[in-house]
Each structure stands twice: as structure tokens, then as C-alpha cells.
Design a protein around this motif. Structure first.
Motif, PDB file in Angstrom:
ATOM      1  N   MET A   1       0.952  -0.911   0.326  1.00 45.27           N
ATOM      2  CA  MET A   1      -0.236   0.264  -0.213  1.00 45.27           C
ATOM      3  C   MET A   1       1.150   1.315  -0.065  1.00 45.27           C
ATOM      4  O   MET A   1       1.570   0.920   1.277  1.00 45.27           O
ATOM      5  CB  MET A   1      -0.918   0.490   1.374  1.00 45.27           C
ATOM      6  CG  MET A   1      -2.021   1.321   1.505  1.00 45.27           C
ATOM      7  SD  MET A   1      -2.948   1.340   3.217  1.00 45.27           S
ATOM      8  CE  MET A   1      -1.190   2.982   3.469  1.00 45.27           C
ATOM      9  N   THR A   2      -0.009   1.955  -0.670  1.00 41.46           N
ATOM     10  CA  THR A   2       1.240   3.454  -0.635  1.00 41.46           C
ATOM     11  C   THR A   2      -0.078   4.485  -0.459  1.00 41.46           C
ATOM     12  O   THR A   2      -1.247   4.736  -0.710  1.00 41.46           O
ATOM     13  CB  THR A   2       1.813   4.163  -2.194  1.00 41.46           C
ATOM     14  OG1 THR A   2       2.961   3.189  -2.647  1.00 41.46           O
ATOM     15  CG2 THR A   2       2.830   5.156  -2.219  1.00 41.46           C
TER      16      THR A   2
ATOM     17  N   ALA B   1      -5.038   9.718   2.097  1.00 41.40           N
ATOM     18  CA  ALA B   1      -5.607   8.968   1.323  1.00 41.40           C
ATOM     19  C   ALA B   1      -4.576   7.899   0.504  1.00 41.40           C
ATOM     20  O   ALA B   1      -2.966   8.059   0.646  1.00 41.40           O
ATOM     21  CB  ALA B   1      -5.396  10.158  -0.508  1.00 41.40           C
ATOM     22  N   VAL B   2      -5.036   6.230   0.521  1.00 36.48           N
ATOM     23  CA  VAL B   2      -4.190   6.016  -0.302  1.00 36.48           C
ATOM     24  C   VAL B   2      -4.431   5.937  -1.224  1.00 36.48           C
ATOM     25  O   VAL B   2      -5.494   6.197  -1.734  1.00 36.48           O
ATOM     26  CB  VAL B   2      -5.175   4.058  -0.191  1.00 36.48           C
ATOM     27  CG1 VAL B   2      -4.671   2.976  -0.879  1.00 36.48           C
ATOM     28  CG2 VAL B   2      -5.252   3.586   1.557  1.00 36.48           C
ATOM     29  N   VAL B   3      -3.134   5.948  -2.060  1.00 38.27           N
ATOM     30  CA  VAL B   3      -2.840   6.137  -3.457  1.00 38.27           C
ATOM     31  C   VAL B   3      -2.775   4.829  -4.436  1.00 38.27           C
ATOM     32  O   VAL B   3      -2.524   4.475  -5.705  1.00 38.27           O
ATOM     33  CB  VAL B   3      -1.661   7.722  -3.838  1.00 38.27           C
ATOM     34  CG1 VAL B   3      -2.581   8.578  -3.696  1.00 38.27           C
ATOM     35  CG2 VAL B   3      -0.383   6.932  -3.695  1.00 38.27           C
TER      36      VAL B   3
ATOM     37  N   VAL C   1      -5.549   3.756  -7.004  1.00 39.77           N
ATOM     38  CA  VAL C   1      -6.729   4.246  -6.032  1.00 39.77           C
ATOM     39  C   VAL C   1      -6.564   5.114  -5.488  1.00 39.77           C
ATOM     40  O   VAL C   1      -5.350   6.441  -6.067  1.00 39.77           O
ATOM     41  CB  VAL C   1      -6.345   2.459  -5.247  1.00 39.77           C
ATOM     42  CG1 VAL C   1      -6.687   1.237  -5.849  1.00 39.77           C
ATOM     43  CG2 VAL C   1      -5.760   2.900  -4.388  1.00 39.77           C
ATOM     44  N   ARG C   2      -7.000   5.684  -5.257  1.00 34.61           N
ATOM     45  CA  ARG C   2      -7.357   6.874  -4.081  1.00 34.61           C
ATOM     46  C   ARG C   2      -8.447   6.902  -3.495  1.00 34.61           C
ATOM     47  O   ARG C   2      -9.960   6.720  -3.900  1.00 34.61           O
ATOM     48  CB  ARG C   2      -7.223   8.666  -4.237  1.00 34.61           C
ATOM     49  CG  ARG C   2      -7.609   8.857  -4.113  1.00 34.61           C
ATOM     50  CD  ARG C   2      -7.012  10.258  -5.161  1.00 34.61           C
ATOM     51  NE  ARG C   2      -6.661  11.691  -3.926  1.00 34.61           N
ATOM     52  CZ  ARG C   2      -5.691  11.856  -3.555  1.00 34.61           C
ATOM     53  NH1 ARG C   2      -4.171  11.515  -4.448  1.00 34.61           N
ATOM     54  NH2 ARG C   2      -5.597  12.702  -3.128  1.00 34.61           N
TER      55      ARG C   2
ATOM     56  N   LEU D   1     -18.468   5.178  -5.975  1.00 34.44           N
ATOM     57  CA  LEU D   1     -17.728   3.456  -6.300  1.00 34.44           C
ATOM     58  C   LEU D   1     -16.870   3.623  -7.827  1.00 34.44           C
ATOM     59  O   LEU D   1     -17.435   5.156  -8.582  1.00 34.44           O
ATOM     60  CB  LEU D   1     -18.586   2.930  -7.197  1.00 34.44           C
ATOM     61  CG  LEU D   1     -18.385   2.044  -7.636  1.00 34.44           C
ATOM     62  CD1 LEU D   1     -19.976   0.454  -7.964  1.00 34.44           C
ATOM     63  CD2 LEU D   1     -18.369   1.334  -9.453  1.00 34.44           C
ATOM     64  N   HIS D   2     -15.723   3.623  -7.210  1.00 29.63           N
ATOM     65  CA  HIS D   2     -14.403   3.502  -8.317  1.00 29.63           C
ATOM     66  C   HIS D   2     -14.009   2.378  -8.780  1.00 29.63           C
ATOM     67  O   HIS D   2     -13.925   1.614  -8.320  1.00 29.63           O
ATOM     68  CB  HIS D   2     -13.399   4.622  -7.213  1.00 29.63           C
ATOM     69  CG  HIS D   2     -14.395   5.906  -7.169  1.00 29.63           C
ATOM     70  ND1 HIS D   2     -13.428   6.888  -8.712  1.00 29.63           N
ATOM     71  CD2 HIS D   2     -14.150   6.201  -6.669  1.00 29.63           C
ATOM     72  CE1 HIS D   2     -14.518   7.601  -8.452  1.00 29.63           C
ATOM     73  NE2 HIS D   2     -14.504   7.860  -7.129  1.00 29.63           N
ATOM     74  N   LEU D   3     -13.908   2.044  -9.911  1.00 31.86           N
ATOM     75  CA  LEU D   3     -12.999   1.018 -10.525  1.00 31.86           C
ATOM     76  C   LEU D   3     -11.365   1.170 -11.169  1.00 31.86           C
ATOM     77  O   LEU D   3     -11.089   2.704 -11.734  1.00 31.86           O
ATOM     78  CB  LEU D   3     -13.465   0.698 -11.650  1.00 31.86           C
ATOM     79  CG  LEU D   3     -15.394   0.248 -11.023  1.00 31.86           C
ATOM     80  CD1 LEU D   3     -15.716   0.181 -13.170  1.00 31.86           C
ATOM     81  CD2 LEU D   3     -15.055  -1.199 -10.889  1.00 31.86           C
ATOM     82  N   TYR D   4     -10.989   0.523 -10.767  1.00 30.98           N
ATOM     83  CA  TYR D   4      -8.955   0.848 -11.062  1.00 30.98           C
ATOM     84  C   TYR D   4      -8.604  -0.736 -11.731  1.00 30.98           C
ATOM     85  O   TYR D   4      -8.859  -2.003 -11.217  1.00 30.98           O
ATOM     86  CB  TYR D   4      -8.280   1.123 -10.059  1.00 30.98           C
ATOM     87  CG  TYR D   4      -8.953   2.582  -9.586  1.00 30.98           C
ATOM     88  CD1 TYR D   4      -8.393   3.387  -9.826  1.00 30.98           C
ATOM     89  CD2 TYR D   4      -9.527   2.059  -7.965  1.00 30.98           C
ATOM     90  CE1 TYR D   4      -9.237   4.803  -9.047  1.00 30.98           C
ATOM     91  CE2 TYR D   4      -9.961   3.493  -7.011  1.00 30.98           C
ATOM     92  CZ  TYR D   4      -9.597   4.514  -7.879  1.00 30.98           C
ATOM     93  OH  TYR D   4      -9.667   5.661  -6.917  1.00 30.98           O
TER      94      TYR D   4
END
Ligand code: SF4
Lengths: 289, 223
Positions: free
Chosen positions: B119-120, B130-132, B139-140, B176-179
């Protein structure tokens, strides 16, 4: 409905108690009930009190630059030899103690930031004791302080990296001034002008932490911020108004922050951080890293 | 910013970004690993985390978070000793992660079962994070709201499958986000929801073919 300006706050506060205006805005903002909002703010005030009793004068910060001054000031406040008198002496001691606790990794409440965490406790805790106020009154004052911070954060900034120390210490002082003015029965107009007077007094203050640490000059700026909060509250209570409208003072703070060189915005490369003393501490910290 | 972004967090000093934010980053990794305290943590400090992190206790704060501590835990300053007591090995390195926010850490974890997590995350100021990146994918998300993280193969129909399961619990989706790395490759769905989801539903999701991991992180618990 988030509160967007001090003008809006003064307007709403002319018709209704400021606390009512702000608690309602928080409920909408975060989708919580009035009870939940007040319970959380009450818990926050308890945390401030716990933070006060956690002070340990024997502790020193990681760099060794900070620690023990709060106790010195407290002894002096009670010595009968103060310039400002025992009450203000106690305020100064509280401001230093909280700042030192923060630098020494004790638990504090950021208000609005960790570096400026001493201002609000320093003006509120002694005032509550002197005036014998119930906790509920202090909690209401925290809402007022928070709303001032919210408006400043929205229109300008509360981060030293963005706006210099005027944004941190300045905002903390404005919040403290507003809270005191409110507790002393000032009108919504007086409250907002108290905040503006404090912010104006600290306008231009740069963020120049030695070695990038929240120690020097941060801890002692809490004492200065608390003093200015008190003087600004008294000016406003006397009926004195900021000649510049309060919102325009915030706009000016933002503009000054934008113009501030990056070396004066928390990078530890300007101001007192760039002095030979500051550079020596920075080198020592690098060696020990 | 809401009222409690201005007043708060209740935190161990000295810095909301370098200490409190670092605790939250560590804790987020702990929760995403989802099997208690990791046995091994490799932590890369970048930017200002690397430059002034030591004086701000960023290193100790990250380790404290990895042990599951919260921002107001006074054991943060002794977290290295706590880690030893809990059997968590850790190592720090300083590398500049190009293009990342100045206050960023990359954390690689190994859990007791051998499960790994990469995880960054960045500390944005005032203790907000924020997890990036997650397991190699950009992701964010912040973790401010209850968040469901579904890792899957990028196949048609998964969004529908997942939203069906949520609808059965009456859970409302906020965002909802998709990466994904490439079509048909690894994908991550990050779904912020309005309330917690039951353990049983999480198991239903895990049983769906092509879904490789499901993690739920509740909203940031507050003081
Ligand atoms: S000098 Fe900078 S770090 Fe210190 S209190 Fe002021 S804004 Fe914060």
C-alpha cells in the motif's frame, strides 16, 4: 448549510444565538443529530482537559530544544513579580505547556493544527475557572471557535505549508478571540470582529520551524497567540470594530500567504530556521536520523 | 472542512500531517491486511516524511498504526518496543517516490498466514490521508467513509454482482471507483458506502468467481 463567510455568520447571529446556527450547520454538514454533534464536542472538551493534565515538565522533545518552560512560566505566574499579572501568567503557562506536550509526543487536540494546539486551551481553561462557567458553556464556545476556523480554512488556509504561520497561529488566535468574546456575552458582530482583529495582528507571520520540527518557534507562538486572542476579545467587547471588514481580513491573509516565499512556508529554510542556530540543529538532526 | 477537521484530531504530537497522518496510514495498512498485526513490515519513507520524519516521530507513528494503534494512543512514542513485544519485524528505507505527494509512505506487509499487502498512502494535512496505490494498482480513497475494497479479475459483470449483494443488505453506495492495470487484468473496486456491511455479506462477495479479495474498512473511528 456550511457557513461560508463571517458576514453570513454575523447575519445569522443577529437573529439567533451563534451556537444554534453553527450546531445546525454541523448536523447538515455531517449528517448527524444535534445530540451526536454536541456529544462529540463535549468529548473534545474533555480531551482538551485530559491533555492539560498530561503535561510533564521533565519531558524533552526529540531535538532537546523544547520542554520545561511551561512549568517555569507557571512558577513565575504565582511569584507576584509578573508584568501581566497572575491570570495572564497562567494563560501563558497553559499555552506553553500544551505546545510542549505536543512537541514531546503527548496527546493533544489540534485546534486548528497541532503546532497551534495551545492557544484555545490557554484562553478557555483559565477563563472557565475564573468565571465558574459550566462545561456546557465552554462547549458552545468551541462551536463558535470551530466555525471561525472553518470560514478561514474555506476562504484562505489553516496550514503553515500553504499560508505561513499566520494561517496556523493566526487562525488559532482568531478562534480563541471569538470564543472568549462569545463567552463574555459579545454580539455575533463583536465575535467576528474579535476574530478579525486577532488575525490582523498576526498577518504576515511566516512559518519557519527550526529543522522542520514543530518545536521552535511554534511552542512560544502559542503564548503570543493566546495574548492576542485576549486583547482582541477585549477590544471587540469594548465596542471597537475592525476597520477592514472581517471577511476582507481573511482575504488579505490568503493573499499574503500566496505571496509568501516557499522558504517561509514550513520548509524549514527561512526565518529563524535559516539562522546559524537553526542550521546547526538541522544538521544535528540529519546526523542522528 | 467540517467542524471536527478544525477542532481535532485528538492526537499524539507533534505534527498532524507527520505524526497523526502517519498513524492513520499505518493503521489503514493494518486494517487492509485484515488479519491482525503483521509479522513483517517494510516501510519506504518519501519526500518530507524521509527528511523530517525522524524528528516528528513519523517512523514510530507508522509502526504504531501498523500495530493497530489510533492517533491518540500515548504508546505511539514507544511503538518500536511494542512491535518487538508483538513479534512484528520492521525495516525503514528512504527513497524518493517520484510524482507522489511530499508526505508519502509505501508499506509492504506480510501477515501471519503469509498474506501480503502493498500500500502507498499520503498524508494530506490535518491528519487526513489518502491511499494512492494498493497491491500495485493506482487507487484513491481516504477511509473517511465506510469503504469496501474488492480485488478481482477485470471481468464483465462484477460491478453488478457486487452492487446486487449490497442492495440485498439495503446498503447505499456513496461513491464507486474502478481501477485496473489492463483490460482483463487485475482490478480493484473501491466502494464508499453509508453504513457497515455484515460479515456474512462479505463472505458472499468472497465466494463470487473471479473475486480474489474483499476487505471492509469501517469509517475512521473517532475519539
Ligand atoms: S511556525 Fe509553522 S510549524 Fe510552527 S506553529 Fe507556525 S505554522 Fe505551525
Amino acid at each position: 448549510m456550511a457557513i461560508e463567510s463571517l458576514a453570513a455568520l454575523m447575519d445569522a447571529g443577529a437573529r439567533e444565538d451563534l451556537f444554534e446556527v453553527i450546531v445546525r450547520s454541523d448536523c447538515v454538514d455531517r449528517g448527524v443529530t444535534r445530540e451526536a454533534s454536541i456529544a462529540r464536542m463535549t468529548a473534545l472538551y474533555d480531551a482538551i482537559r485530559r491533555a492539560r493534565s498530561g503535561y510533564d515538565p521533565a519531558l524533552r522533545s526529540r531535538s532537546g530544544m523544547v520542554g520545561g518552560d511551561g512549568a517555569k512560566m507557571r512558577a513565575h505566574a504565582q511569584s507576584g513579580r509578573t508584568i501581566c499579572g497572575p491570570y495572564i501568567g497562567g494563560v501563558l503557562a497553559q499555552a506553553l505547556e500544551m505546545g510542549e506536550s505536543n512537541a514531546c509526543m503527548k496527546c493533544i487536540v489540534a485546534a486548528p493544527t497541532a503546532g497551534s494546539c495551545g492557544v484555545l486551551p490557554a484562553v478557555l481553561l483559565p477563563y472557565q475557572e475564573r468565571e465558574n462557567l459550566p462545561d456546557a458553556a465552554m462547549v458552545r464556545a468551541l462551536y463558535v471557535a470551530g466555525a471561525i476556523g472553518q470560514v478561514i480554512a474555506q476562504k484562505a488556509s489553516i496550514a503553515g505549508a500553504a499560508g505561513g504561520c499566520q494561517a496556523e497561529s493566526g487562525t488559532a488566535s482568531a478562534m480563541g478571540a471569538a470564543a472568549l468574546c462569545y463567552l463574555a456575552g459579545g454580539s455575533a458582530q463583536a465575535v467576528c470582529h474579535a476574530a478579525a482583529l486577532a488575525l490582523k495582528s498576526l498577518l504576515g507571520l511566516v512559518c519557519d520551524p527550526v529543522a522542520g520540527l514543530v518545536e521552535v518557534p511554534c511552542v512560544k507562538r502559542n503564548a503570543a497567540g493566546a495574548m492576542i486572542a485576549m486583547s482582541s476579545a477585549d477590544l471587540a467587547l469594548a465596542g471597537i470594530r475592525s476597520a477592514v471588514p472581517p471577511d476582507q481580513v481573511i482575504d488579505a491573509m490568503r493573499e499574503v500567504g500566496d505571496k509568501m516565499d516557499v522558504s517561509l512556508r514550513e520548509t524549514g529554510m527561512g526565518g529563524v530556521a535559516a539562522t546559524p542556530f537553526g542550521q546547526r540543529v538541522a544538521e544535528q538532526m540529519m546526523e542522528n536520523a | 472542512m467540517n467542524l471536527f477537521d478544525i477542532l481535532g484530531p485528538v492526537m499524539v504530537g507533534p505534527s498532524s500531517s507527520h505524526t497523526a497522518g502517519a498513524v492513520r496510514i499505518g493503521r489503514m495498512a493494518h486494517r487492509l491486511l485484515d488479519e491482525g498485526t503483521p509479522v513483517r513490515a517494510d516501510i519506504v519513507l518519501s519526500g518530507s516524511f524521509a527528511a523530517t520524519g525522524c524528528g516528528h516521530g513519523t517512523d514510530r507513528a507508522l509502526v504504531a498504526g501498523l500495530l493497530g494503534m489510533q492517533t491518540d494512543d500515548e504508546r505511539i512514542k514507544d511503538s518500536f518496543a511494542e512491535a518487538a513485544a508483538c513479534g512484528m519485524a520492521y525495516a525503514f528505507s528512504r527513497v524518493n517516490l517520484a510524482g507522489e505527494h511530499p508526505n508519502t509512505a509505501k508499506i509492504d506487509l506480510v501477515g501471519a498466514s503469509g498474506r501480503t499487502l502493498s500500500m502507498t498512502a499520503s498524508s494530506l494535512g490535518g491528519g487526513r490521508i489518502a491511499v494512492v496505490a494498493l497491491n500495485g494498482l493506482r487507487v484513491r480513497f481516504s477511509g473517511d467513509l465506510p469503504t469496501l475494497i474488492v480485488q478481482n479479475r477485470d471481468l464483465p459483470g462484477h460491478v453488478r454482482d457486487v452492487s446486487d449483494v449490497l442492495a440485498r443488505d439495503g446498503v447505499n453506495i456513496a461513491t464507486l471507483h474502478l481501477y485496473r492495470d489492463h483490460p482483463g487484468g487485475d482490478a480493484v473496486m473501491v466502494i464508499e458506502i453509508d453504513k457497515a456491511i455484515s460479515a456474512q455479506r462479505l463472505d458472499t462477495l468472497r465466494a463470487i468467481r473471479g473475486i480474489t479479495a474483499v476487505t471492509f474498512v469501517g469509517a475512521q473511528e473517532e475519539e
